[in-house]
Enzyme design. Structure first.
Site, short mmCIF file in Angstrom:
data_model
loop_
_atom_site.label_atom_id
_atom_site.label_comp_id
_atom_site.label_asym_id
_atom_site.label_seq_id
_atom_site.Cartn_x
_atom_site.Cartn_y
_atom_site.Cartn_z
N HIS A 154 41.37 53.39 36.53
CA HIS A 154 41.73 54.99 36.30
C HIS A 154 40.72 56.12 37.03
O HIS A 154 41.55 57.09 37.89
CB HIS A 154 41.63 55.29 34.92
CG HIS A 154 42.76 55.23 34.04
ND1 HIS A 154 43.98 55.34 34.40
CD2 HIS A 154 42.75 54.63 33.10
CE1 HIS A 154 44.89 55.13 33.38
NE2 HIS A 154 44.15 54.53 32.47
N GLU A 174 49.27 54.19 33.94
CA GLU A 174 48.63 53.16 33.21
C GLU A 174 49.14 51.80 33.72
O GLU A 174 48.40 50.70 33.97
CB GLU A 174 49.36 53.16 31.82
CG GLU A 174 48.65 52.52 30.73
CD GLU A 174 47.20 53.27 30.58
OE1 GLU A 174 46.20 52.29 30.46
OE2 GLU A 174 47.02 54.69 30.76
N HIS A 231 40.12 48.16 34.10
CA HIS A 231 41.13 49.11 33.77
C HIS A 231 40.70 50.41 33.99
O HIS A 231 41.37 51.28 34.59
CB HIS A 231 42.04 48.62 32.52
CG HIS A 231 43.12 49.68 31.97
ND1 HIS A 231 44.34 49.51 32.32
CD2 HIS A 231 42.71 50.82 31.61
CE1 HIS A 231 44.88 50.42 31.84
NE2 HIS A 231 43.92 51.49 31.34
N GLU A 232 39.58 50.83 33.21
CA GLU A 232 39.17 52.21 33.28
C GLU A 232 38.42 52.61 34.47
O GLU A 232 38.58 53.81 34.88
CB GLU A 232 38.02 52.15 32.13
CG GLU A 232 38.65 52.06 30.65
CD GLU A 232 39.75 52.64 30.30
OE1 GLU A 232 39.95 53.88 30.74
OE2 GLU A 232 40.44 52.40 29.48
#
Length: 290
Positions: A149, A222, A145-146
């Site tokens: 980003h 997100e 997930h990071e």
């Protein structure tokens, strides 16, 4: 509620400082928007609004490390740190970005965040609370997930949006102040008290609206990061990680400037000011995509 208030107040404080700086610098340079000097006002507002946002982004890694006392893993000490670095390296290669710095910070929060100036100059940090509470599969999904980003350029995108909005807030609030100063207080020369009071009030109102817009964009990014995490680690792992966060039911204590790039930001009283969608919505989005 504290998180919402902190974000709004921080942004308003930045805008007020920028406005005061313009009030000092422009008269010194002989620039008066009320005398046909709108173009210079737009230029100065853009320089201050965009420049401040990107200076903050350029310092984000340095600032983040000190905010949470994150310890960058230079040489892995033990099997867990080796796993963290190797997992981020593998995901970064899959995402087509440069290897981010990997750090651990001491916090009971089940959380992680990413920040940095560009896709090839980023930081991914995880909390000790996350490492204690999550399985390797769940932690892998959080790292994905990071990394997503970073790969999606979310830090730069939100910084650009914030800079553009700050520019418009500065310009529009001064136009409102000028109008009220002329129409209500009948001041025909220079700027009177009415201009400064009206400008400050307008800046607060427009600043709050700008915060709502930034938070909306943050929520959309997100969902994309969740999808990216599912691609890098597996959809089942990403869903399990979000379910673990939901079960933990802990509000995040990340500093506000990092919250938009965390995995878990908690929930606010008002959806308009939430940097993250509710976990149920994020889980449902991944399940629908499956």
């Amino acid at each position: 509620m504290k998180r919402i208030a902190l974000f709004v107040l921080t942004n308003l404080a930045v805008l007020l400082v920028l406005s005061v700086a313009l009030n000092i610098i422009m008269p010194l340079l002989g620039i008066r928007p009320e005398q046909g000097g709108m173009a210079p006002l737009l230029v100065f507002a853009a320089v201050f609004g965009m420049g401040g946002a990107f200076i903050s982004l350029a310092m984000s890694k340095w600032t983040a490390k000190r905010m949470v006392n994150a310890q960058v893993i230079e040489q892995p000490r033990g099997e867990l740190e080796t796993w963290l670095v190797n997992t981020v390296r593998r995901q970064a290669e899959l995402a087509g970005i440069g290897m981010p710095e990997v750090a651990v910070y001491d916090s009971p929060d089940v959380n992680a965040f990413a920040t940095g100036m560009s896709r090839n100059n980023a930081l991914v940090a995880v909390s000790t609370g996350l490492l204690r509470s999550m399985s390797r599969d769940e932690a892998e999904a959080v790292l994905g997930h990071e990394v997503s980003h970073v790969a999606n350029g979310d830090m730069v995108t939100l910084t650009l949006i914030q800079g553009v909005l700050n520019t418009f807030v500065i310009v529009l609030s001064r136009l409102v102040g000028q109008f009220i100063d002329r129409a209500v207080f009948r001041n025909e020369q220079g700027h009177g008290v009415g201009f400064f009071v009206a400008t400050m009030v307008a800046q607060v109102v427009f600043g709050i609206v700008a915060s709502v817009i930034v938070m909306w964009f943050s929520r959309q990014r997100e969902f994309r990061a969740d999808s990216g995490g599912a691609s890098l680690a597996g959809r089942g792992k990403m869903i399990a990680a979000l379910q673990r966060l939901k079960a933990a039911h802990e509000p995040s204590h990340l500093p506000e400037s990092l919250a938009a790039f965390g995995i878990n930001s908690g929930s606010g009283l008002s959806r308009l000011f939430m940097s993250h969608p509710p976990l149920d919505e994020r889980i449902a989005a991944l399940q629908r995509a499956a």
